[in-house]
Design a protein around this motif. Structure first.
Motif, PDB file in Angstrom:
ATOM      1  N   ALA A  67      86.671  23.338  10.300  1.00  0.00           N
ATOM      2  CA  ALA A  67      87.336  25.003  10.326  1.00  0.00           C
ATOM      3  C   ALA A  67      89.064  24.605  10.737  1.00  0.00           C
ATOM      4  N   GLY A  68      88.957  23.720  12.144  1.00  0.00           N
ATOM      5  CA  GLY A  68      90.647  23.532  12.152  1.00  0.00           C
ATOM      6  C   GLY A  68      91.418  23.137  10.717  1.00  0.00           C
ATOM      7  N   ALA A  69      90.966  22.319   9.689  1.00  0.00           N
ATOM      8  CA  ALA A  69      91.514  22.084   8.645  1.00  0.00           C
ATOM      9  C   ALA A  69      91.706  23.222   7.422  1.00  0.00           C
ATOM     10  N   THR A  70      90.343  23.955   7.615  1.00  0.00           N
ATOM     11  CA  THR A  70      90.917  25.275   7.344  1.00  0.00           C
ATOM     12  C   THR A  70      91.995  26.169   7.333  1.00  0.00           C
ATOM     13  N   ALA A 101      95.497  37.382   1.783  1.00  0.00           N
ATOM     14  CA  ALA A 101      95.528  36.661   0.895  1.00  0.00           C
ATOM     15  C   ALA A 101      94.920  35.745   0.188  1.00  0.00           C
ATOM     16  N   GLY A 102      94.556  34.692   1.531  1.00  0.00           N
ATOM     17  CA  GLY A 102      92.956  33.768   0.853  1.00  0.00           C
ATOM     18  C   GLY A 102      91.506  34.279   0.706  1.00  0.00           C
ATOM     19  N   ALA A 103      91.083  36.235   1.491  1.00  0.00           N
ATOM     20  CA  ALA A 103      90.288  36.570   0.733  1.00  0.00           C
ATOM     21  C   ALA A 103      91.077  36.949  -0.083  1.00  0.00           C
ATOM     22  N   VAL A 307      82.583  27.019   4.459  1.00  0.00           N
ATOM     23  CA  VAL A 307      83.247  26.957   5.962  1.00  0.00           C
ATOM     24  C   VAL A 307      84.374  27.208   5.695  1.00  0.00           C
ATOM     25  N   THR A 308      84.885  26.552   3.783  1.00  0.00           N
ATOM     26  CA  THR A 308      86.267  27.818   3.965  1.00  0.00           C
ATOM     27  C   THR A 308      86.155  28.698   2.885  1.00  0.00           C
ATOM     28  N   VAL A 309      85.426  29.139   2.736  1.00  0.00           N
ATOM     29  CA  VAL A 309      84.824  31.008   1.500  1.00  0.00           C
ATOM     30  C   VAL A 309      84.620  31.822   2.127  1.00  0.00           C
ATOM     31  N   TRP A 310      83.468  31.373   2.808  1.00  0.00           N
ATOM     32  CA  TRP A 310      82.573  32.587   3.095  1.00  0.00           C
ATOM     33  C   TRP A 310      82.934  33.035   4.879  1.00  0.00           C
ATOM     34  N   LEU A 311      82.880  32.172   5.589  1.00  0.00           N
ATOM     35  CA  LEU A 311      83.262  32.142   7.176  1.00  0.00           C
ATOM     36  C   LEU A 311      84.487  32.876   7.116  1.00  0.00           C
TER      37      LEU A 311
END
Length: 329
Positions: A67-70, A101-103, A307-311
């Motif tokens: 999560a921190g890397a994300t 923008a990620g969303a 972790v990287t997309v849905w949360l």
């Protein structure tokens, strides 16, 4: 004496007619990301349920590292966006825009959502359309060169990390060069035959090259551009490595990084929202090709995408709506 009616006066430039419900339109735009999140979640509910199921058996310290890397990927994206433009952008609003923008990137075909959000943000900041388009092109070029360059360097360092041929479906490797060649010929023919299109492309290229020179004569901007472009895929790969460790995936970290970069390069031309579906499949195949068991590789990919997309998807959509409401976008 009868009054002569005056002809309707033209609206001042940039003004909208009073009958146009601008406030109502902005409210709809604020809610639209949440509606799209619901649609995407319903369409991929089985993947979402499986991914959250895998998180229950994972080691939480490694998931927190992922999560921190994300979170750091949004910082890297903001640094790269600023490095591609000479004009200084508001740092906090730029960072919030990258989160939003990620969303948007996961709700629209790959790259379109983030590009539209960033173009709108630069327009609000007073950047002319030609310069903002040139900055966007430079960003995409730097990100692509950095990703492919990292993949090539890791493949040279770890030549046995995986078999790249396994990333492409059977029968695709043959016609793929022909399809790409035909597309290139169509594009070249269009430029040669359509004078207006040729003039527009040449003008854009002149502006883009000028902006690229202006960026690279400033060491701070050049360092931000290429440093951020290199950090972005490395942080994404680090997130997958951390999730793999959380689920005891028996693949060396460097091989996981190679698998991630190869999979994302392989699906770059697939126009699905955020790569949803295509990225999962390519990542599973790449991790199996790198030596991981299919079951563990599938579990790691599902957990990684959660972790990287849905949360971040719902908070990102809320941020996108808030930025629209606050007229940052």
């Amino acid at each position: 004496m009868t009054a002569i009616p005056l002809p309707p006066q033209p609206l001042p430039r940039g003004r909208l007619p009073r009958w146009l419900p601008v406030r109502r339109l902005r409210q709809v735009l604020c809610l639209l990301p949440l509606v799209l999140v619901g649609v995407v979640a319903v369409r991929h509910r089985s993947v979402l349920a499986d991914g959250f199921g895998q998180l229950r058996t994972a080691e939480w310290p490694w998931l927190l590292a992922a999560a921190g890397a994300t979170c750091l990927t949004w910082v890297a994206a903001a640094v790269t966006r600023q490095g591609a433009l000479v004009q200084r952008l508001p740092p906090l609003r730029l960072l919030a825009t990258q989160f939003a923008a990620g969303a948007a990137n996961h709700l629209l075909p790959t790259g379109l959502g983030a590009s539209a959000v960033n173009l709108r943000f630069m327009a609000v900041c007073g950047v002319p359309p030609v310069r903002s388009s040139a900055a966007l092109a430079l960003y995409l070029l730097a990100e692509g060169v950095a990703r492919v360059g990292l993949l090539a360097a890791l493949l040279l360092a770890f030549p046995g990390a995986l078999r790249l041929g396994t990333l492409l479906p059977e029968g695709v490797a043959g016609p793929l060069p022909a399809v790409l060649g035909a597309a290139a010929l169509v594009a070249a023919g269009s430029l040669l035959l359509v004078r207006r299109l040729r003039s527009a492309v040449c003008a854009f290229l002149r502006t883009a090259l000028g902006e690229a020179r202006s960026v690279h004569v400033r060491p701070v901007r050049a360092l931000a551009l290429w440093g951020g472009a290199l950090a972005f895929p490395l942080l994404q790969a680090a997130g997958l490595v951390a999730v793999g460790r959380a689920l005891a995936l028996p693949v060396p970290p460097a091989h996981v990084a190679v698998a991630y970069l190869a999979a994302t390069v392989a699906v770059a031309l697939v126009p699905t929202p955020g790569g949803i579906g295509s990225v999962e499949a390519a990542l599973v195949v790449a991790l199996v090709a790198a030596g991981g068991p299919a079951a563990v590789a599938t579990a790691a990919v599902l957990a990684y995408r959660v972790v990287t997309v849905w949360l971040p998807l719902l908070p990102g959509a809320l941020t996108l709506g808030a930025l629209v409401r606050l007229k940052v976008l």
